[in-house]
Motif scaffolding. Structure first.
Motif, mmCIF file in Angstrom:
data_model
loop_
_atom_site.group_PDB
_atom_site.id
_atom_site.type_symbol
_atom_site.label_atom_id
_atom_site.label_comp_id
_atom_site.label_asym_id
_atom_site.label_seq_id
_atom_site.Cartn_x
_atom_site.Cartn_y
_atom_site.Cartn_z
ATOM 1 N N TRP A 121 0.858 20.188 11.314
ATOM 2 C CA TRP A 121 1.384 18.949 10.755
ATOM 3 C C TRP A 121 1.714 17.905 11.815
ATOM 4 N N ARG A 122 1.438 18.198 13.092
ATOM 5 C CA ARG A 122 1.701 17.222 14.157
ATOM 6 C C ARG A 122 0.965 15.924 13.843
ATOM 7 N N THR A 123 1.622 14.802 14.014
ATOM 8 C CA THR A 123 1.168 13.428 13.742
ATOM 9 C C THR A 123 1.217 13.056 12.265
ATOM 10 N N HIS A 124 1.663 13.953 11.396
ATOM 11 C CA HIS A 124 1.782 13.597 9.980
ATOM 12 C C HIS A 124 3.146 12.955 9.712
ATOM 13 N N ASP A 125 3.268 12.350 8.553
ATOM 14 C CA ASP A 125 4.506 11.676 8.185
ATOM 15 C C ASP A 125 5.652 12.661 8.008
ATOM 16 N N VAL A 126 6.839 12.222 8.389
ATOM 17 C CA VAL A 126 8.078 12.953 8.110
ATOM 18 C C VAL A 126 8.840 12.124 7.089
ATOM 19 N N LEU A 127 9.190 12.760 5.976
ATOM 20 C CA LEU A 127 9.885 12.089 4.880
ATOM 21 C C LEU A 127 11.315 12.601 4.778
ATOM 22 N N ASP A 128 12.194 11.754 4.259
ATOM 23 C CA ASP A 128 13.580 12.188 4.056
ATOM 24 C C ASP A 128 13.728 12.827 2.677
ATOM 25 N N THR A 129 14.953 13.103 2.291
ATOM 26 C CA THR A 129 15.223 13.803 1.029
ATOM 27 C C THR A 129 14.753 13.024 -0.194
ATOM 28 N N ARG A 130 14.694 11.698 -0.091
ATOM 29 C CA ARG A 130 14.270 10.867 -1.221
ATOM 30 C C ARG A 130 12.798 10.465 -1.141
ATOM 31 N N GLY A 131 12.083 11.008 -0.157
ATOM 32 C CA GLY A 131 10.665 10.699 -0.014
ATOM 33 C C GLY A 131 10.370 9.466 0.805
ATOM 34 N N ALA A 172 13.332 22.254 5.265
ATOM 35 C CA ALA A 172 12.154 21.380 5.220
ATOM 36 C C ALA A 172 11.054 22.003 4.367
ATOM 37 N N THR A 173 10.261 21.142 3.749
ATOM 38 C CA THR A 173 9.105 21.583 2.979
ATOM 39 C C THR A 173 7.887 20.799 3.463
ATOM 40 N N TYR A 227 2.360 15.610 4.934
ATOM 41 C CA TYR A 227 3.744 15.261 5.252
ATOM 42 C C TYR A 227 4.613 16.505 5.424
ATOM 43 N N VAL A 228 5.747 16.294 6.086
ATOM 44 C CA VAL A 228 6.836 17.273 6.164
ATOM 45 C C VAL A 228 8.067 16.555 5.628
ATOM 46 N N GLN A 229 8.720 17.145 4.644
ATOM 47 C CA GLN A 229 9.922 16.543 4.075
ATOM 48 C C GLN A 229 11.126 17.325 4.568
ATOM 49 N N VAL A 230 12.039 16.623 5.240
ATOM 50 C CA VAL A 230 13.228 17.258 5.798
ATOM 51 C C VAL A 230 14.401 17.086 4.850
ATOM 52 N N ALA A 231 15.440 17.855 5.057
ATOM 53 C CA ALA A 231 16.600 17.878 4.167
ATOM 54 C C ALA A 231 17.696 16.924 4.617
ATOM 55 N N HIS A 232 17.306 15.805 5.229
ATOM 56 C CA HIS A 232 18.283 14.834 5.733
ATOM 57 C C HIS A 232 17.843 13.422 5.375
ATOM 58 N N ASP A 233 18.808 12.537 5.232
ATOM 59 C CA ASP A 233 18.556 11.156 4.884
ATOM 60 C C ASP A 233 17.996 10.387 6.087
ATOM 61 N N LYS A 234 17.132 9.440 5.820
ATOM 62 C CA LYS A 234 16.478 8.634 6.855
ATOM 63 C C LYS A 234 17.494 7.962 7.785
ATOM 64 N N ALA A 235 18.533 7.388 7.233
ATOM 65 C CA ALA A 235 19.531 6.689 8.047
ATOM 66 C C ALA A 235 20.214 7.649 9.021
#
Length: 118
Positions: free
Chosen positions: A10-20, A61-62, A67-75
């Motif tokens: 997943w290197r270079t793919h998007d990282v998304l927060d809990t809300r996508g 994370a999922t 993409y990889v979606q992490v369990a934390h908010d973007k801010a």
């Protein structure tokens, strides 16, 4: 749990927060030196001419297609201590990353780092 063999794809793919919401691009994986399991990722954020790398825990994370979606908010992620794109996290700053996410920090018995880049 995300396994090392899987996450490297997943290197270079998007990282998304809990809300996508997109945080940035996955740059590298750091493992816990006591377990050798993926613990944190660095995410490339910022303006095109002023990128920096921020750390985000991989617990919870999922992964999905592209993409990889992490369990934390973007801010929260964007406020994490960061390093330049060509820099490494100084050993003395490692604890601050863990504190930022309210995670326990456990250096090795002889003061070894808790994180190692893979």
């Amino acid at each position: 749990m995300i396994r090392m063999a899987d996450i490297r794809a997943w290197r270079t793919h998007d990282v998304l927060d809990t809300r996508g919401h997109r945080i940035g691009e996955l740059e590298a994986i750091y493992v816990d030196t006591t377990t050798d399991e993926p613990a944190m990722a660095t995410v490339r954020v910022g303006l095109p001419t002023r990128h920096r790398l921020v750390f985000v825990p991989l617990d919870g994370a999922t992964v999905g297609p592209g993409y990889v979606q992490v369990a934390h908010d973007k801010a929260l992620v964007k406020r994490c201590p960061s390093v330049g794109t060509d820099d490494v996290l100084p050993a003395g700053d490692e604890e601050a990353v863990f504190r930022h996410y309210d995670l326990p920090y456990q250096p090795g018995a002889n003061g070894e780092r808790q994180l190692a880049r893979r």
